[in-house]
Design a protein around this motif. Structure first.
Motif, short mmCIF file in Angstrom:
data_model
loop_
_atom_site.label_atom_id
_atom_site.label_comp_id
_atom_site.label_asym_id
_atom_site.label_seq_id
_atom_site.Cartn_x
_atom_site.Cartn_y
_atom_site.Cartn_z
N THR A 1 6.37 -3.48 7.18
CA THR A 1 5.76 -4.80 7.03
C THR A 1 4.90 -5.07 8.25
O THR A 1 5.36 -4.92 9.39
CB THR A 1 6.84 -5.90 6.90
N LEU A 2 3.67 -5.47 8.00
CA LEU A 2 2.74 -5.88 9.05
C LEU A 2 2.46 -7.36 8.86
O LEU A 2 2.05 -7.78 7.78
CB LEU A 2 1.43 -5.10 8.96
N GLN A 3 2.71 -8.14 9.90
CA GLN A 3 2.41 -9.56 9.87
C GLN A 3 1.11 -9.80 10.61
O GLN A 3 0.93 -9.35 11.74
CB GLN A 3 3.53 -10.38 10.50
N VAL A 4 0.19 -10.52 9.95
CA VAL A 4 -1.09 -10.92 10.53
C VAL A 4 -1.18 -12.43 10.37
O VAL A 4 -1.39 -12.92 9.26
CB VAL A 4 -2.27 -10.21 9.84
N GLY A 5 -0.97 -13.15 11.47
CA GLY A 5 -0.88 -14.61 11.36
C GLY A 5 0.32 -14.96 10.52
O GLY A 5 1.44 -14.49 10.77
N PHE B 1 1.07 -11.20 5.25
CA PHE B 1 1.76 -9.92 5.35
C PHE B 1 1.07 -8.86 4.50
O PHE B 1 0.54 -9.17 3.44
CB PHE B 1 3.21 -10.05 4.86
N ILE B 2 1.12 -7.64 4.98
CA ILE B 2 0.78 -6.45 4.20
C ILE B 2 1.99 -5.53 4.34
O ILE B 2 2.55 -5.39 5.42
CB ILE B 2 -0.48 -5.73 4.72
N LEU C 1 0.83 -1.20 0.00
CA LEU C 1 0.00 0.00 0.00
C LEU C 1 0.86 1.25 0.00
O LEU C 1 1.79 1.36 0.80
CB LEU C 1 -0.91 0.00 1.24
N GLY C 2 0.54 2.19 -0.85
CA GLY C 2 1.25 3.46 -0.90
C GLY C 2 0.44 4.56 -0.23
O GLY C 2 -0.79 4.61 -0.33
N PHE C 3 1.15 5.45 0.45
CA PHE C 3 0.52 6.56 1.16
C PHE C 3 1.26 7.86 0.85
O PHE C 3 2.31 7.85 0.22
CB PHE C 3 0.54 6.30 2.68
#
Length: 139
Positions: free
Chosen positions: A57-61, A64-65, A9-11
């Motif tokens: 980097t966000l790890q969910v389980g 990744f996002i 995702l870009g912000f």
């Protein structure tokens, strides 16, 4: 050989706030975080860009996002895609939908559809479009 495909995702200067929100809403953990000023070597950036997020980097389980703030003046908004969260139960679908919808816009309230036990669409408070889906078994 492809080993993974990850949403990136870009912000435009609010990546840090967005990912802290996603970390809480999706019950994940930020596992990597770098600002433009942290880049090694002779990487050039403007003084205004120093505090922007180069990569997170966000790890969910086991998923990744990733994301970052686009270079100054290059962010074009969020359109033409949705991040699709798939759950295996209604409670998780409802919880994640409510958390992501906080401060955002609900495009389709979460409810049962002919293909899903729970399905809903929203745009979060950072302008990112999401779908939350607890699918029914395929016939």
């Amino acid at each position: 050989m492809i080993t993974d495909i990850i949403n990136y995702l870009g912000f435009d200067g609010n990546c840090e706030q967005a990912f802290k929100f996603y970390e809480k809403a999706l019950e994940g953990k930020i596992t990597g975080f770098f600002r433009y000023k942290d880049a090694p070597g002779d990487y050039q950036h403007s003084p205004e860009a120093a505090e922007r997020v180069m990569h997170v980097t966000l790890q969910v389980g086991d998923k990744f996002i990733q994301g970052g703030d686009a270079p100054m003046g290059m962010h074009k908004g969020h359109s033409g895609y949705c991040i699709n969260i798939v759950t295996d139960n209604n409670e998780d679908a409802d919880r994640f939908f409510a958390a992501l919808a906080e401060g955002g816009t609900i495009n389709m309230p979460i409810s049962e559809t002919f293909w899903a036990h729970r399905f809903g669409m929203l745009i979060d408070k950072f302008g990112v479009p999401w779908m939350v889906n607890h699918p029914k078994p395929m016939q």
